[in-house]
Design a protein around this motif. Structure first.
Motif, PDB file in Angstrom:
ATOM      1  N   VAL A  18      -2.469 -53.220-102.512  1.00  0.00           N
ATOM      2  CA  VAL A  18      -1.982 -51.902-102.925  1.00  0.00           C
ATOM      3  C   VAL A  18      -2.483 -50.856-101.938  1.00  0.00           C
ATOM      4  O   VAL A  18      -3.676 -50.802-101.648  1.00  0.00           O
ATOM      5  CB  VAL A  18      -2.507 -51.581-104.348  1.00  0.00           C
ATOM      6  CG1 VAL A  18      -2.112 -50.180-104.769  1.00  0.00           C
ATOM      7  CG2 VAL A  18      -1.993 -52.622-105.337  1.00  0.00           C
ATOM      8  N   CYS A  19      -1.547 -50.057-101.409  1.00  0.00           N
ATOM      9  CA  CYS A  19      -1.881 -49.070-100.377  1.00  0.00           C
ATOM     10  C   CYS A  19      -1.744 -47.658-100.943  1.00  0.00           C
ATOM     11  O   CYS A  19      -0.918 -47.419-101.829  1.00  0.00           O
ATOM     12  CB  CYS A  19      -0.922 -49.240 -99.204  1.00  0.00           C
ATOM     13  SG  CYS A  19      -1.241 -48.120 -97.829  1.00  0.00           S
ATOM     14  N   PRO A 282      -8.713 -57.785-107.847  1.00  0.00           N
ATOM     15  CA  PRO A 282      -7.408 -58.362-108.190  1.00  0.00           C
ATOM     16  C   PRO A 282      -6.854 -57.811-109.507  1.00  0.00           C
ATOM     17  O   PRO A 282      -7.612 -57.517-110.436  1.00  0.00           O
ATOM     18  CB  PRO A 282      -7.701 -59.862-108.328  1.00  0.00           C
ATOM     19  CG  PRO A 282      -9.159 -60.042-108.065  1.00  0.00           C
ATOM     20  CD  PRO A 282      -9.823 -58.709-108.103  1.00  0.00           C
ATOM     21  N   TYR A 283      -5.544 -57.655-109.542  1.00  0.00           N
ATOM     22  CA  TYR A 283      -4.821 -57.276-110.764  1.00  0.00           C
ATOM     23  C   TYR A 283      -3.596 -58.187-110.846  1.00  0.00           C
ATOM     24  O   TYR A 283      -2.953 -58.441-109.821  1.00  0.00           O
ATOM     25  CB  TYR A 283      -4.276 -55.852-110.678  1.00  0.00           C
ATOM     26  CG  TYR A 283      -5.289 -54.742-110.606  1.00  0.00           C
ATOM     27  CD1 TYR A 283      -5.587 -53.971-111.730  1.00  0.00           C
ATOM     28  CD2 TYR A 283      -5.918 -54.439-109.407  1.00  0.00           C
ATOM     29  CE1 TYR A 283      -6.503 -52.927-111.661  1.00  0.00           C
ATOM     30  CE2 TYR A 283      -6.834 -53.404-109.334  1.00  0.00           C
ATOM     31  CZ  TYR A 283      -7.124 -52.645-110.462  1.00  0.00           C
ATOM     32  OH  TYR A 283      -8.026 -51.619-110.379  1.00  0.00           O
ATOM     33  N   PRO A 284      -3.229 -58.633-112.065  1.00  0.00           N
ATOM     34  CA  PRO A 284      -1.951 -59.346-112.168  1.00  0.00           C
ATOM     35  C   PRO A 284      -0.799 -58.390-111.838  1.00  0.00           C
ATOM     36  O   PRO A 284      -0.937 -57.173-112.036  1.00  0.00           O
ATOM     37  CB  PRO A 284      -1.894 -59.803-113.623  1.00  0.00           C
ATOM     38  CG  PRO A 284      -2.998 -59.133-114.342  1.00  0.00           C
ATOM     39  CD  PRO A 284      -3.925 -58.513-113.355  1.00  0.00           C
ATOM     40  N   THR A 290      -1.570 -49.895-113.385  1.00  0.00           N
ATOM     41  CA  THR A 290      -3.008 -49.678-113.579  1.00  0.00           C
ATOM     42  C   THR A 290      -3.716 -49.670-112.235  1.00  0.00           C
ATOM     43  O   THR A 290      -4.596 -48.834-111.975  1.00  0.00           O
ATOM     44  CB  THR A 290      -3.604 -50.809-114.465  1.00  0.00           C
ATOM     45  OG1 THR A 290      -2.803 -50.933-115.630  1.00  0.00           O
ATOM     46  CG2 THR A 290      -5.041 -50.515-114.843  1.00  0.00           C
ATOM     47  N   ALA A 291      -3.315 -50.589-111.371  1.00  0.00           N
ATOM     48  CA  ALA A 291      -3.929 -50.649-110.039  1.00  0.00           C
ATOM     49  C   ALA A 291      -3.699 -49.341-109.285  1.00  0.00           C
ATOM     50  O   ALA A 291      -4.619 -48.792-108.661  1.00  0.00           O
ATOM     51  CB  ALA A 291      -3.349 -51.833-109.256  1.00  0.00           C
ATOM     52  N   LEU A 292      -2.464 -48.819-109.342  1.00  0.00           N
ATOM     53  CA  LEU A 292      -2.150 -47.555-108.658  1.00  0.00           C
ATOM     54  C   LEU A 292      -2.973 -46.407-109.240  1.00  0.00           C
ATOM     55  O   LEU A 292      -3.493 -45.560-108.504  1.00  0.00           O
ATOM     56  CB  LEU A 292      -0.652 -47.248-108.778  1.00  0.00           C
ATOM     57  CG  LEU A 292       0.265 -48.088-107.891  1.00  0.00           C
ATOM     58  CD1 LEU A 292       1.726 -47.911-108.304  1.00  0.00           C
ATOM     59  CD2 LEU A 292       0.093 -47.723-106.418  1.00  0.00           C
ATOM     60  N   ASP A 293      -3.097 -46.400-110.563  1.00  0.00           N
ATOM     61  CA  ASP A 293      -3.855 -45.336-111.219  1.00  0.00           C
ATOM     62  C   ASP A 293      -5.340 -45.425-110.857  1.00  0.00           C
ATOM     63  O   ASP A 293      -5.992 -44.411-110.580  1.00  0.00           O
ATOM     64  CB  ASP A 293      -3.663 -45.451-112.742  1.00  0.00           C
ATOM     65  CG  ASP A 293      -4.103 -44.186-113.452  1.00  0.00           C
ATOM     66  OD1 ASP A 293      -3.572 -43.110-113.106  1.00  0.00           O
ATOM     67  OD2 ASP A 293      -4.998 -44.264-114.316  1.00  0.00           O
ATOM     68  N   ASP A 294      -5.867 -46.638-110.818  1.00  0.00           N
ATOM     69  CA  ASP A 294      -7.274 -46.816-110.448  1.00  0.00           C
ATOM     70  C   ASP A 294      -7.511 -46.400-108.996  1.00  0.00           C
ATOM     71  O   ASP A 294      -8.548 -45.826-108.663  1.00  0.00           O
ATOM     72  CB  ASP A 294      -7.706 -48.278-110.658  1.00  0.00           C
ATOM     73  CG  ASP A 294      -7.835 -48.635-112.142  1.00  0.00           C
ATOM     74  OD1 ASP A 294      -7.712 -47.717-112.988  1.00  0.00           O
ATOM     75  OD2 ASP A 294      -8.043 -49.820-112.453  1.00  0.00           O
ATOM     76  N   LEU A 295      -6.518 -46.654-108.126  1.00  0.00           N
ATOM     77  CA  LEU A 295      -6.627 -46.222-106.728  1.00  0.00           C
ATOM     78  C   LEU A 295      -6.640 -44.691-106.657  1.00  0.00           C
ATOM     79  O   LEU A 295      -7.467 -44.093-105.962  1.00  0.00           O
ATOM     80  CB  LEU A 295      -5.454 -46.782-105.905  1.00  0.00           C
ATOM     81  CG  LEU A 295      -5.321 -46.243-104.470  1.00  0.00           C
ATOM     82  CD1 LEU A 295      -6.554 -46.585-103.641  1.00  0.00           C
ATOM     83  CD2 LEU A 295      -4.070 -46.805-103.793  1.00  0.00           C
ATOM     84  N   VAL A 305      -5.589 -55.674-105.143  1.00  0.00           N
ATOM     85  CA  VAL A 305      -4.616 -56.691-104.721  1.00  0.00           C
ATOM     86  C   VAL A 305      -3.908 -57.245-105.952  1.00  0.00           C
ATOM     87  O   VAL A 305      -4.559 -57.688-106.897  1.00  0.00           O
ATOM     88  CB  VAL A 305      -5.312 -57.849-103.969  1.00  0.00           C
ATOM     89  CG1 VAL A 305      -4.284 -58.902-103.553  1.00  0.00           C
ATOM     90  CG2 VAL A 305      -6.052 -57.340-102.744  1.00  0.00           C
ATOM     91  N   LEU A 306      -2.581 -57.195-105.920  1.00  0.00           N
ATOM     92  CA  LEU A 306      -1.794 -57.761-107.008  1.00  0.00           C
ATOM     93  C   LEU A 306      -1.642 -59.253-106.777  1.00  0.00           C
ATOM     94  O   LEU A 306      -1.244 -59.683-105.693  1.00  0.00           O
ATOM     95  CB  LEU A 306      -0.403 -57.120-107.061  1.00  0.00           C
ATOM     96  CG  LEU A 306      -0.381 -55.589-107.192  1.00  0.00           C
ATOM     97  CD1 LEU A 306       1.057 -55.087-107.176  1.00  0.00           C
ATOM     98  CD2 LEU A 306      -1.096 -55.150-108.461  1.00  0.00           C
ATOM     99  N   THR A 307      -1.969 -60.043-107.790  1.00  0.00           N
ATOM    100  CA  THR A 307      -1.815 -61.492-107.668  1.00  0.00           C
ATOM    101  C   THR A 307      -0.538 -61.877-108.390  1.00  0.00           C
ATOM    102  O   THR A 307      -0.340 -61.542-109.558  1.00  0.00           O
ATOM    103  CB  THR A 307      -3.019 -62.223-108.276  1.00  0.00           C
ATOM    104  OG1 THR A 307      -3.182 -61.783-109.624  1.00  0.00           O
ATOM    105  CG2 THR A 307      -4.290 -61.900-107.521  1.00  0.00           C
TER     106      THR A 307
END
Ligand code: ZN
Ligand code: ZN
Length: 310
Positions: A18-19, A282-284, A290-295, A305-307
């Protein structure tokens, strides 16, 4: 399921990092994305099928897909080795669908073989955080005292490469972010502190990874004469006005745009030698938001990283 065109491969996605650019795209800060769009441009996956004229990789080969998805190879920039500025460039996860998906297609000429010593999740952040960071580092020339502003996915990789090259690393984070400062010291920064407080010595180059325009005058203030400020992000808030004194004495400000394939080949050769360790969260795939929000809120160290494949 996309179908690969002539020079494309069909890739079964394993992971996609995720960038910050993904954040800028989904929040509408970047001009004209293809819509609807699947974002994601740090893709690691396996070749599942290939177009008629795509013979570069064996079926099943593990490859990486970066931000630079295609260039025309004929424009005035491409002819000068500046394919990162190509007037007809197309970008992964922006002009073409990217890797927040189970499958994607990519032009094989812009894909990379990946160093075998890296697992998928640890290889993925090299593909943009690493590559763009590496290009920024290259533009710093032979700077010995290197300031890294914003210690996220790019800086944590580039700090390790810079140390390997014998440079001295100073890390500058949001005021009071002692966790990131500690993280920076653990990766070889000899000093870590607040971005608005000048480091103990003048810098020969400052790489700005945070999308914060106010860091430009702050970094200029920290520069020795002849030094350079390199802005490595695709988007930044407005730069406040500042006195010409800060730029005087041949200090420079410049940006970094995209990457060339050469940047990629070089970083992927150096990374296993350092060896660069990428810190990943890692995030599913289903948790991409959620990953974007945490970033956006700086809730993890290193890269998300999305798995995708189980
Ligand atoms: Zn990126
Ligand atoms: Zn071109």
């Amino acid at each position: 399921m996309p179908t690969p065109a002539e020079r494309q491969v069909l890739i079964r996605v394993s992971v996609c990092a995720v960038c910050r650019t993904d954040l800028h795209i989904v929040s509408g800060e970047l001009g004209e994305p293809k819509l609807p769009l699947t974002i994601g441009h740090m893709i690691v996956g396996h070749v599942e099928a290939a177009g008629e004229r795509a013979h570069r990789f064996e079926p099943g080969a593990r490859i990486g897909v970066p931000w630079l998805g295609q260039v025309d190879e004929t424009c005035r920039f491409c002819r000068r080795g500046l394919e990162n500025l190509c007037v007809n460039a197309r970008f992964t996860g922006y002009d073409v669908d990217g890797g927040y998906a189970e499958y994607c297609v990519a032009d094989e000429r812009f894909c990379f073989s990946l160093p075998e010593s890296y697992e998928d999740v640890h290889a993925a952040p090299l593909l943009c955080a690493g590559l763009i960071g590496y290009r920024a580092l290259r533009l710093a020339g032979d700077a010995q005292r290197l300031g890294l502003y914003g210690f996220g996915d790019s800086a944590h990789i580039i700090a390790q490469v810079a140390r390997y090259q014998g440079r001295r690393v100073f890390a500058l984070t949001s005021p009071g972010d002692t966790k990131k400062q500690e993280f920076a010291r653990s990766l070889g920064a000899e000093w870590a502190g607040d971005s608005l407080t000048p480091p103990p010595e003048p810098l020969d180059a400052a790489l700005i990874f945070a999308p914060v325009g106010a860091l430009v005058p702050a970094a200029l203030k920290a520069l020795d004469p002849g030094g350079v400020v390199v802005c490595a992000g695709i988007h930044m808030s407005d730069i406040p006005s500042f006195s010409y004194d800060l730029l005087w004495m041949e200090r420079q400000i410049r940006s970094v745009a995209n990457l060339t394939r050469r940047d990629g080949e070089e970083l992927l050769q150096i990374a296993p030698k350092v060896p660069v360790h990428t810190e990943v969260k890692p995030y599913p795939l289903a948790e991409a938001n959620t990953a974007l929000d945490d970033l956006a809120h700086g809730r993890f160290e290193g890269a998300a990283v999305l798995t995708v494949a189980s």
